[in-house]
Design an enzyme around this catalytic site. Sequence first.
Site, PDB file in Angstrom:
ATOM      1  N   SER A  48     -61.698  -0.024 -13.015  1.00  0.00           N
ATOM      2  CA  SER A  48     -62.374  -0.436 -11.791  1.00  0.00           C
ATOM      3  C   SER A  48     -61.962   0.375 -10.566  1.00  0.00           C
ATOM      4  CB  SER A  48     -62.123  -1.928 -11.521  1.00  0.00           C
ATOM      5  OG  SER A  48     -60.735  -2.213 -11.469  1.00  0.00           O
ATOM      6  N   HIS A  74     -59.288  -4.325  -4.643  1.00  0.00           N
ATOM      7  CA  HIS A  74     -59.948  -3.132  -5.170  1.00  0.00           C
ATOM      8  C   HIS A  74     -60.280  -2.186  -4.026  1.00  0.00           C
ATOM      9  CE1 HIS A  74     -60.145  -5.303  -8.931  1.00  0.00           C
ATOM     10  NE2 HIS A  74     -60.518  -4.175  -9.523  1.00  0.00           N
TER      11      HIS A  74
END
Length: 287
Positions: A56, A270
């Site tokens: 990711s 993230h």
Amino acid sequence: MRRLVPLLLAGTLAVGVSGCSGGTDTTPPPEPTSTSGPASEGAGADAVSYVALGDSYAAAPGVPNTSGADGCFRSDQNYAHLLAAADETIALTDVTCSGATTDTLLTQQVPALDAGTDLVTLGIGGNDFELFLTLISQCSGFGPDAPGTPCTEAVEARSEQVLPKIERNIGATLDAVQEAAPDARVIVVGYPALLPRRGTCPELVPLAAGDYPFLNEVTQGLSDALRSQAEERDLDFVDVARASRGHDICSDDPWVNGAETAADGTIPFHPFAAEQAAVADLITALR
């Protein structure tokens, strides 16, 4: 807030994992995103065949515009796409996938490589043995007001056990990549710094203040493993941890999101679009 991080992270990563982990023959591989620079159709034999691999932190889930069609939550503004957009000779195949492990990268992403591949970028390791998920979910469970170093005491022994195993997995993955694409230039991409060396921001990262150094040690250890295995094979390494100092979650100019989904859709813990642009610049400087 105490329960917010585990729920958000488990939810967002579980969705990504459902599309690209498991390592079984019945799990379909991620559907690649293919794109090219504006003049690549006329580049002919000069076209650079570029395959982007990773988890990711390479896929950039939530960074506009993100597609969840194949369960990989891959952004069209991740660093691979930015590199392709900036260079008309690049023909990109992006098989990065949120939730990917070294195992699923081997079975579901490496098949995108072949003898004609010219360039590969790869960032992987944080999902092996659920390293990141364990850190965030368990450590946040103690809450920011907890005294001492409760997470360090609970998780340190496990992290010390799994980091060497992850490093071995990374090495095996790089060997497989080089075997599948023997003439490609392989660039290994590290992870960014998540937390400051000093200070805390409990509203963004609800951990005990005493545990911030431990999480920094683990994330740096993961980047060190990537660097070590890259250097052992004479491959290029992009030191995102070093470049991102001063851009941690607590900073005024963060490259990584905190505990809540950002206004632009970037999921918790993230990278933001700014981090992806910075990584693209670092890779461009190597080329």
